[in-house]
Motif scaffolding. Structure first.
Motif, mmCIF file in Angstrom:
data_model
loop_
_atom_site.group_PDB
_atom_site.id
_atom_site.type_symbol
_atom_site.label_atom_id
_atom_site.label_comp_id
_atom_site.label_asym_id
_atom_site.label_seq_id
_atom_site.Cartn_x
_atom_site.Cartn_y
_atom_site.Cartn_z
ATOM 1 N N ALA A 33 0.859 -1.179 0.000
ATOM 2 C CA ALA A 33 0.000 0.000 0.000
ATOM 3 C C ALA A 33 0.899 1.233 0.000
ATOM 4 O O ALA A 33 1.765 1.380 0.866
ATOM 5 C CB ALA A 33 -0.897 0.011 1.232
ATOM 6 N N ILE A 34 0.687 2.096 -0.957
ATOM 7 C CA ILE A 34 1.498 3.301 -1.105
ATOM 8 C C ILE A 34 0.610 4.525 -0.905
ATOM 9 O O ILE A 34 -0.456 4.637 -1.522
ATOM 10 C CB ILE A 34 2.156 3.369 -2.489
ATOM 11 C CG1 ILE A 34 3.008 2.117 -2.728
ATOM 12 C CG2 ILE A 34 3.001 4.638 -2.606
ATOM 13 C CD1 ILE A 34 4.173 1.951 -1.777
ATOM 14 N N GLY A 35 1.059 5.411 -0.073
ATOM 15 C CA GLY A 35 0.303 6.633 0.198
ATOM 16 C C GLY A 35 1.078 7.875 -0.204
ATOM 17 O O GLY A 35 2.314 7.877 -0.224
ATOM 18 N N TRP A 36 0.336 8.905 -0.528
ATOM 19 C CA TRP A 36 0.894 10.240 -0.729
ATOM 20 C C TRP A 36 0.488 11.091 0.469
ATOM 21 O O TRP A 36 -0.684 11.064 0.904
ATOM 22 C CB TRP A 36 0.370 10.881 -2.012
ATOM 23 C CG TRP A 36 1.042 10.386 -3.252
ATOM 24 C CD1 TRP A 36 0.585 9.436 -4.117
ATOM 25 C CD2 TRP A 36 2.302 10.832 -3.768
ATOM 26 N NE1 TRP A 36 1.480 9.257 -5.135
ATOM 27 C CE2 TRP A 36 2.544 10.103 -4.946
ATOM 28 C CE3 TRP A 36 3.253 11.768 -3.365
ATOM 29 C CZ2 TRP A 36 3.696 10.277 -5.735
ATOM 30 C CZ3 TRP A 36 4.382 11.952 -4.142
ATOM 31 C CH2 TRP A 36 4.596 11.208 -5.302
ATOM 32 N N ARG A 45 1.854 17.110 8.923
ATOM 33 C CA ARG A 45 1.740 16.275 7.737
ATOM 34 C C ARG A 45 0.353 15.641 7.697
ATOM 35 O O ARG A 45 -0.185 15.221 8.732
ATOM 36 C CB ARG A 45 2.811 15.203 7.742
ATOM 37 C CG ARG A 45 2.814 14.329 6.503
ATOM 38 C CD ARG A 45 3.943 13.335 6.539
ATOM 39 N NE ARG A 45 5.210 13.927 6.116
ATOM 40 C CZ ARG A 45 6.229 14.154 6.931
ATOM 41 N NH1 ARG A 45 6.143 13.842 8.221
ATOM 42 N NH2 ARG A 45 7.350 14.673 6.469
ATOM 43 N N GLU A 46 -0.216 15.557 6.494
ATOM 44 C CA GLU A 46 -1.536 14.958 6.349
ATOM 45 C C GLU A 46 -1.561 14.001 5.165
ATOM 46 O O GLU A 46 -0.835 14.183 4.188
ATOM 47 C CB GLU A 46 -2.603 16.047 6.144
ATOM 48 C CG GLU A 46 -2.377 16.955 4.969
ATOM 49 C CD GLU A 46 -3.370 18.116 4.918
ATOM 50 O OE1 GLU A 46 -4.293 18.183 5.756
ATOM 51 O OE2 GLU A 46 -3.219 18.966 4.019
ATOM 52 N N GLY A 47 -2.384 12.976 5.291
ATOM 53 C CA GLY A 47 -2.533 12.017 4.204
ATOM 54 C C GLY A 47 -3.376 12.598 3.089
ATOM 55 O O GLY A 47 -4.359 13.288 3.351
ATOM 56 N N VAL A 48 -2.996 12.312 1.865
ATOM 57 C CA VAL A 48 -3.688 12.830 0.692
ATOM 58 C C VAL A 48 -4.429 11.709 -0.045
ATOM 59 O O VAL A 48 -5.611 11.849 -0.358
ATOM 60 C CB VAL A 48 -2.681 13.495 -0.263
ATOM 61 C CG1 VAL A 48 -3.360 13.931 -1.554
ATOM 62 C CG2 VAL A 48 -1.987 14.668 0.422
ATOM 63 N N THR A 58 -8.591 2.317 -3.307
ATOM 64 C CA THR A 58 -7.961 3.631 -3.210
ATOM 65 C C THR A 58 -8.734 4.457 -2.191
ATOM 66 O O THR A 58 -9.942 4.284 -2.014
ATOM 67 C CB THR A 58 -7.931 4.369 -4.552
ATOM 68 O OG1 THR A 58 -9.267 4.465 -5.067
ATOM 69 C CG2 THR A 58 -7.054 3.646 -5.555
ATOM 70 N N LYS A 59 -8.023 5.334 -1.513
ATOM 71 C CA LYS A 59 -8.633 6.221 -0.526
ATOM 72 C C LYS A 59 -8.152 7.639 -0.807
ATOM 73 O O LYS A 59 -7.003 7.844 -1.218
ATOM 74 C CB LYS A 59 -8.201 5.841 0.905
ATOM 75 C CG LYS A 59 -8.445 4.391 1.282
ATOM 76 C CD LYS A 59 -9.901 4.102 1.490
ATOM 77 C CE LYS A 59 -10.089 2.655 1.962
ATOM 78 N NZ LYS A 59 -11.517 2.296 2.071
ATOM 79 N N CYS A 105 -4.784 0.133 2.636
ATOM 80 C CA CYS A 105 -4.890 1.527 3.074
ATOM 81 C C CYS A 105 -5.923 1.640 4.199
ATOM 82 O O CYS A 105 -6.965 0.986 4.169
ATOM 83 C CB CYS A 105 -5.341 2.408 1.905
ATOM 84 S SG CYS A 105 -4.216 2.432 0.509
ATOM 85 N N TYR A 106 -5.645 2.500 5.159
ATOM 86 C CA TYR A 106 -6.604 2.786 6.204
ATOM 87 C C TYR A 106 -7.466 3.978 5.802
ATOM 88 O O TYR A 106 -6.998 4.893 5.133
ATOM 89 C CB TYR A 106 -5.887 3.103 7.515
ATOM 90 C CG TYR A 106 -5.195 1.913 8.140
ATOM 91 C CD1 TYR A 106 -4.169 2.089 9.067
ATOM 92 C CD2 TYR A 106 -5.548 0.605 7.817
ATOM 93 C CE1 TYR A 106 -3.522 1.015 9.647
ATOM 94 C CE2 TYR A 106 -4.901 -0.479 8.383
ATOM 95 C CZ TYR A 106 -3.906 -0.269 9.293
ATOM 96 O OH TYR A 106 -3.266 -1.336 9.862
ATOM 97 N N ASP A 107 -8.702 3.997 6.244
ATOM 98 C CA ASP A 107 -9.606 5.086 5.895
ATOM 99 C C ASP A 107 -9.092 6.436 6.386
ATOM 100 O O ASP A 107 -9.308 7.455 5.749
ATOM 101 C CB ASP A 107 -10.993 4.834 6.486
ATOM 102 C CG ASP A 107 -11.719 3.711 5.773
ATOM 103 O OD1 ASP A 107 -12.718 3.213 6.325
ATOM 104 O OD2 ASP A 107 -11.288 3.315 4.669
ATOM 105 N N SER A 108 -8.414 6.430 7.508
ATOM 106 C CA SER A 108 -7.996 7.698 8.110
ATOM 107 C C SER A 108 -6.890 8.387 7.316
ATOM 108 O O SER A 108 -6.730 9.600 7.403
ATOM 109 C CB SER A 108 -7.516 7.466 9.539
ATOM 110 O OG SER A 108 -6.280 6.777 9.534
#
Length: 127
Positions: A33-36, A45-48, A58-59, A105-108
């Motif tokens: 799982a890759i996050g931006w 910092r915040e998840g995008v 995808t979230k 990916c987590y929803d948060s």
């Protein structure tokens, strides 16, 4: 974790578009799982956005829904973040990282401790 390398940032006018890239030579991105994420000056910092292993899901953060799209090109071992309709509030350093459970990916979209932060790529939205 072998390091991920971000690229594609730059200066763009409001309403414009950019595509960020995240790649590595150390492992297969499709296995994780890759996050931006992004961090604006003086802010946390915040998840995008996040894409799960093998594109299972995808979230997106609410503030980018309908404007940003996360995707993969497995042949290039790259994860992209297509950013459209950019706003000055999108100005930040953007990082990619393995996130969530490592596979899902987590929803948060909050950092989970798996992430390794490096230099990121700077996106500046300004006229």
């Amino acid at each position: 974790q072998s390091h991920l390398v971000e690229s594609g940032g730059g200066l763009v006018q409001p309403g414009g578009s950019l595509r960020l890239s995240c790649t590595t030579s150390g492992f297969t991105l499709n296995d994780y799982a890759i996050g931006w994420f992004r961090q604006a000056p003086g802010k946390e910092r915040e998840g995008v956005a996040c894409i799960s292993k093998s594109d299972a899901s995808t979230k997106y953060a609410e503030f980018v829904k309908g404007r940003f799209t996360i995707s993969r090109d497995n042949a290039k071992n790259t994860v992209y973040l297509q950013m459209n309709s950019l706003e000055p509030e999108d100005t930040a350093v953007y990082d990619c990282a393995i996130t969530g459970s490592g596979y899902v990916c987590y929803d948060s979209l909050r950092p989970t401790g798996l992430e390794v932060w490096r230099q990121g790529t700077l996106v500046t939205v300004s006229s």
